[in-house]
Design a protein around this motif. Structure first.
Motif, mmCIF file in Angstrom:
data_model
loop_
_atom_site.group_PDB
_atom_site.id
_atom_site.type_symbol
_atom_site.label_atom_id
_atom_site.label_comp_id
_atom_site.label_asym_id
_atom_site.label_seq_id
_atom_site.Cartn_x
_atom_site.Cartn_y
_atom_site.Cartn_z
ATOM 1 N N ILE A 196 -50.253 -29.125 23.342
ATOM 2 C CA ILE A 196 -50.664 -28.824 25.306
ATOM 3 C C ILE A 196 -51.004 -29.883 25.349
ATOM 4 N N PRO A 197 -52.405 -30.018 24.947
ATOM 5 C CA PRO A 197 -53.355 -31.179 26.271
ATOM 6 C C PRO A 197 -52.995 -31.994 26.324
ATOM 7 N N LEU A 198 -52.036 -32.460 24.869
ATOM 8 C CA LEU A 198 -51.069 -33.998 25.348
ATOM 9 C C LEU A 198 -50.245 -34.815 26.553
ATOM 10 N N GLU A 199 -49.886 -33.184 26.552
ATOM 11 C CA GLU A 199 -48.083 -33.340 27.052
ATOM 12 C C GLU A 199 -48.882 -33.597 28.516
ATOM 13 N N ALA A 200 -49.670 -33.244 29.062
ATOM 14 C CA ALA A 200 -50.527 -32.676 30.239
ATOM 15 C C ALA A 200 -50.484 -33.973 31.503
ATOM 16 N N LEU A 201 -50.877 -35.221 31.006
ATOM 17 C CA LEU A 201 -50.703 -36.372 31.765
ATOM 18 C C LEU A 201 -49.320 -36.945 31.782
ATOM 19 N N PRO A 202 -48.518 -37.101 30.682
ATOM 20 C CA PRO A 202 -47.088 -37.855 30.640
ATOM 21 C C PRO A 202 -46.350 -36.382 32.287
ATOM 22 N N CYS A 203 -46.759 -34.867 31.261
ATOM 23 C CA CYS A 203 -45.555 -34.451 31.824
ATOM 24 C C CYS A 203 -45.843 -33.848 33.775
ATOM 25 N N VAL A 205 -47.321 -23.057 39.244
ATOM 26 C CA VAL A 205 -46.302 -23.379 38.518
ATOM 27 C C VAL A 205 -46.525 -23.403 37.616
ATOM 28 N N THR A 206 -46.971 -23.776 37.186
ATOM 29 C CA THR A 206 -48.019 -25.007 35.381
ATOM 30 C C THR A 206 -47.701 -23.446 34.802
ATOM 31 N N ALA A 207 -49.037 -22.679 34.828
ATOM 32 C CA ALA A 207 -50.023 -21.747 34.076
ATOM 33 C C ALA A 207 -48.669 -20.380 34.701
ATOM 34 N N LEU A 208 -48.801 -20.201 35.678
ATOM 35 C CA LEU A 208 -47.921 -18.930 35.575
ATOM 36 C C LEU A 208 -46.425 -18.590 34.961
ATOM 37 N N THR A 209 -45.326 -20.122 35.215
ATOM 38 C CA THR A 209 -44.288 -19.780 35.379
ATOM 39 C C THR A 209 -44.755 -19.704 33.452
ATOM 40 N N ALA A 210 -45.219 -20.386 33.014
ATOM 41 C CA ALA A 210 -45.234 -20.209 31.296
ATOM 42 C C ALA A 210 -46.102 -18.995 31.018
ATOM 43 N N THR A 211 -46.825 -18.644 31.266
ATOM 44 C CA THR A 211 -47.346 -16.478 30.812
ATOM 45 C C THR A 211 -46.040 -15.991 31.331
ATOM 46 N N PRO A 243 -39.241 -23.167 14.650
ATOM 47 C CA PRO A 243 -38.713 -23.192 16.398
ATOM 48 C C PRO A 243 -38.823 -22.628 17.297
ATOM 49 N N LEU A 244 -39.689 -21.542 17.488
ATOM 50 C CA LEU A 244 -39.803 -20.916 18.175
ATOM 51 C C LEU A 244 -40.756 -21.984 19.288
ATOM 52 N N PHE A 245 -42.418 -22.259 18.428
ATOM 53 C CA PHE A 245 -43.008 -23.063 18.827
ATOM 54 C C PHE A 245 -42.460 -23.956 19.417
ATOM 55 N N VAL A 246 -41.246 -24.833 19.327
ATOM 56 C CA VAL A 246 -40.594 -25.878 20.127
ATOM 57 C C VAL A 246 -40.372 -25.585 21.178
ATOM 58 N N LEU A 247 -39.852 -24.664 21.046
ATOM 59 C CA LEU A 247 -39.349 -24.013 22.556
ATOM 60 C C LEU A 247 -40.374 -23.520 23.323
ATOM 61 N N ALA A 248 -40.925 -23.295 22.980
ATOM 62 C CA ALA A 248 -42.703 -22.939 24.263
ATOM 63 C C ALA A 248 -42.624 -24.188 24.372
ATOM 64 N N ALA A 249 -43.161 -24.815 23.795
ATOM 65 C CA ALA A 249 -43.407 -26.565 23.415
ATOM 66 C C ALA A 249 -42.722 -26.976 24.634
ATOM 67 N N ALA A 250 -41.666 -27.301 24.698
ATOM 68 C CA ALA A 250 -40.245 -27.400 25.817
ATOM 69 C C ALA A 250 -40.287 -27.456 26.850
ATOM 70 N N TYR A 251 -40.299 -25.494 26.666
ATOM 71 C CA TYR A 251 -40.613 -25.267 28.554
ATOM 72 C C TYR A 251 -42.043 -24.761 28.819
ATOM 73 N N ARG A 252 -42.488 -25.407 28.013
ATOM 74 C CA ARG A 252 -44.165 -25.841 28.750
ATOM 75 C C ARG A 252 -44.066 -27.206 29.357
ATOM 76 N N ALA A 253 -43.936 -28.258 29.116
ATOM 77 C CA ALA A 253 -43.216 -29.749 29.522
ATOM 78 C C ALA A 253 -42.297 -29.381 30.554
#
Length: 138
Positions: free
Chosen positions: A112-119, A17-23, A45-55
């Motif tokens: 990306i690694p920092l959001e893994a634990l809280p998300c 769910v995490t990796a395939l959906t982001a890809t 701003p596109l990096f912000v968008l990518a970080a947001a949907y990855r979260a």
């Protein structure tokens, strides 16, 4: 034998769910022209968008893992979070090995690694809160 396979399945489902959906969303964004094709760099701003949907997908992965876990859903989620953290740190190492700034902002490689634990934790807590009171094995 069923419990270990169910545990593994819950964790694999969370990774998927995490990796395939982001890809897949990355690919769709490129196909739609929202993200530029390599070797063009993305804007901030596109990096912000990518970080947001990855979260969001990481929260969903934690949720799926905890819902599918045969027992101790938070333990399964922490395993998923560890996998996400390790993958994110590997990506950060690759970012710096490849020249860092040429690939994008450093904050993104770190986020990306920092959001893994809280998300993952948030997704798992949401899943656990939906279980019946006697099944909440946090």
């Amino acid at each position: 034998m069923r419990a270990p396979l169910a545990s593994l399945g819950a964790i694999v489902a969370g990774v998927a769910v995490t990796a395939l959906t982001a890809t897949l969303v990355d690919m769709a964004m490129r196909a739609a022209g929202v993200f530029p094709s390599p070797p063009q760099a993305m804007s901030g701003p596109l990096f912000v968008l990518a970080a947001a949907y990855r979260a969001v997908f990481t929260v969903a992965g934690g949720y799926v893992t905890a819902r599918l876990a045969p027992d101790r859903p938070m333990r399964h989620a922490w395993i998923l979070a560890g996998i996400g953290l390790a993958a994110g740190l590997a990506g950060m190492a690759a970012y710096y090995a490849a020249g860092g700034g040429r690939l994008g902002p450093a904050w993104y490689a770190l986020a990306i690694p920092l959001e893994a634990l809280p998300c993952v934790w948030l997704g798992a807590r949401l899943a656990v809160s939906r279980r019946t009171p006697d099944a909440r094995l946090a």
